[in-house]
Design an enzyme around this catalytic site. Structure first.
Site, mmCIF file in Angstrom:
data_model
loop_
_atom_site.group_PDB
_atom_site.id
_atom_site.type_symbol
_atom_site.label_atom_id
_atom_site.label_comp_id
_atom_site.label_asym_id
_atom_site.label_seq_id
_atom_site.Cartn_x
_atom_site.Cartn_y
_atom_site.Cartn_z
ATOM 1 N N LYS A 1 0.810 -1.223 0.000
ATOM 2 C CA LYS A 1 0.000 0.000 0.000
ATOM 3 C C LYS A 1 0.840 1.269 0.000
ATOM 4 O O LYS A 1 0.338 2.342 -0.324
ATOM 5 C CB LYS A 1 -0.987 0.008 1.170
ATOM 6 C CG LYS A 1 -2.166 -0.923 0.915
ATOM 7 C CD LYS A 1 -3.390 -0.472 1.675
ATOM 8 C CE LYS A 1 -4.605 -1.301 1.319
ATOM 9 N NZ LYS A 1 -4.470 -2.721 1.742
ATOM 10 N N SER B 1 1.400 -9.893 -0.539
ATOM 11 C CA SER B 1 1.026 -8.476 -0.445
ATOM 12 C C SER B 1 1.406 -7.808 0.869
ATOM 13 O O SER B 1 1.483 -6.580 0.939
ATOM 14 C CB SER B 1 -0.481 -8.323 -0.669
ATOM 15 O OG SER B 1 -1.201 -9.094 0.281
HETATM 16 C C1 LIG Z 1 -5.155 -3.722 1.343
HETATM 17 C C2 LIG Z 1 -4.536 -5.069 1.223
HETATM 18 C C3 LIG Z 1 -4.961 -5.992 0.251
HETATM 19 C C4 LIG Z 1 -6.137 -5.735 -0.670
HETATM 20 O O1 LIG Z 1 -5.947 -4.611 -1.499
HETATM 21 P P1 LIG Z 1 -7.198 -3.909 -2.216
HETATM 22 O O2 LIG Z 1 -6.602 -2.851 -3.061
HETATM 23 O O3 LIG Z 1 -8.092 -3.358 -1.133
HETATM 24 O O4 LIG Z 1 -7.908 -4.963 -3.007
HETATM 25 C C5 LIG Z 1 -4.291 -7.207 0.157
HETATM 26 N N1 LIG Z 1 -3.278 -7.511 0.985
HETATM 27 C C6 LIG Z 1 -2.836 -6.654 1.934
HETATM 28 C C7 LIG Z 1 -1.709 -7.074 2.818
HETATM 29 C C8 LIG Z 1 -3.441 -5.403 2.087
HETATM 30 O O5 LIG Z 1 -3.010 -4.555 3.029
#
Ligand SMILES: *Cc1c(COP(=O)(O)O)cnc(C)c1O
Length: 330
Positions: free
Chosen positions: A56, A308
């Protein structure tokens, strides 16, 4: 491409130039265990190594860098207890601005401390996320702060899409991408970049089986409200917004499928990441690995799995690694 794709390859390339030097260009690591299991090369995109522990930071940094000098002087605001709040705290400081993060009084102290440590001001307001949002709206209306939303925003989507450019640079023979979907900013951005460069690449969205807002919205043909449940993949919770402007139409147009995983499968993904890949991941971060070890796909060729984020409570992580009971297991 249809006109409803609002974030273009050019937007994403501009974002990449803007955020370069502010965020890590994360590595891709081939996984020998998952490649052997799946019979195709499987590469892990280590966004969990990103500063602040999740992707993010890319979107938040791009959003900060597209603000005017006057907007940056006033500062930014968001209601977030998780990775978006951390990212905005870090990104605003790195460009000489200031973030205010609004949270309800029920948010655990460690989450409050973490956002403060990253340099943001924390406003405790109300007893729910909705009540914290009321304080955000007040700060926007009365103090001129700029709200940076977590996903449904063109600059945020373009920032997350820079991951897609890196995937194609590092793995030009890519055939499939496994990507988390919650609000859809990550998946929209990656899909917009990858499909513009290589239209035949399959983009598979992944989320938990309870409260899968994007999947249910696409099935309904419009954004729908979903009930929220506790999950190991807490970063995937929440809706897509009933007045969704960008990510709903982008995900609907660009994702080949959205696949749902159970709590037990996500726990197995966290364990596999730790034991085989030596990676600490939060539930959302491990969901791609979870899908592969659950045998959900027949993969045709080189596959990239987005890891992520890694911001998990370490007591919970130890509990899962030790094979402990899952409170919310289905
Ligand atoms: C926010 C987040 C997501 C999902 O992202 P979106 O853009 O809301 O679909 C996935 N994994 C992690 C670790 C996140 O912080």
């Amino acid at each position: 491409m249809p006109a409803e794709h609002h974030v273009s390859l050019d937007d994403i390339r501009a974002a990449a130039a803007r955020i370069s030097g502010h965020v890590l260009r994360t590595p891709m690591a081939q996984s020998s265990s998952l490649s052997a299991l799946c019979g195709v090369p499987v590469h892990l995109k280590l966004e969990s190594h990103q500063r602040t522990g999740a992707f993010k930071l890319r979107g938040a940094t791009n959003a900060m860098l597209t603000l005017s000098a006057d907007q940056r002087k006033h500062g930014v605001v968001a209601a977030s207890t998780g990775n978006h709040g951390r990212a905005l705290a870090y990104a605003s400081r790195s460009v000489g601005s200031k973030a205010t993060i609004c949270m309800s009084s029920l948010v655990p102290q460690n989450k409050v401390d973490e956002v403060r440590r990253l340099g943001a001001e924390v406003r405790i307001s109300g007893k729910s996320q909705d009540e914290a949002q009321v304080e955000v709206d007040r700060l926007v209306a009365h103090e001129g702060l700029v709200m940076v939303p977590p996903f449904d925003n063109a600059a945020v989507i373009a920032g997350q899409g820079t991951i897609g450019l890196e995937l194609i640079e590092d793995l030009p023979e890519l055939e499939t991408v496994l990507v988390q979907v919650s609000g859809g900013g990550l998946a929209s951005g990656i899909a917009a970049a990858v499909k513009a460069l290589k239209p035949d690449v399959k983009i598979i969205g992944l989320t938990m089986d309870r409260g899968a807002a994007m999947k249910l919205s696409i099935a309904a043909g419009h954004p729908v409200e979903v009930e929220e449940y506790p999950s190991l993949a807490d970063s995937l919770g929440g809706g897509i917004g009933l007045d969704n402007k960008l990510t709903f139409s982008m995900c609907r147009a660009l994702l080949d499928d959205i696949v749902l995983l159970t709590e037990a499968e996500i726990a197995a993904g966290i364990r596999h990441a730790y034991e085989q890949e030596r990676e600490v991941l939060e539930g959302a971060g491990a969901i791609g690995i979870a899908a592969l070890i659950a045998g959900r796909f027949k993969l045709s060729g080189p596959t990239a799995v987005i890891l992520s984020g890694r911001n998990i409570d370490m007591r919970l992580h130890r509990h899962i690694i030790n094979g402990g009971e899952l409170e919310n297991a289905t």
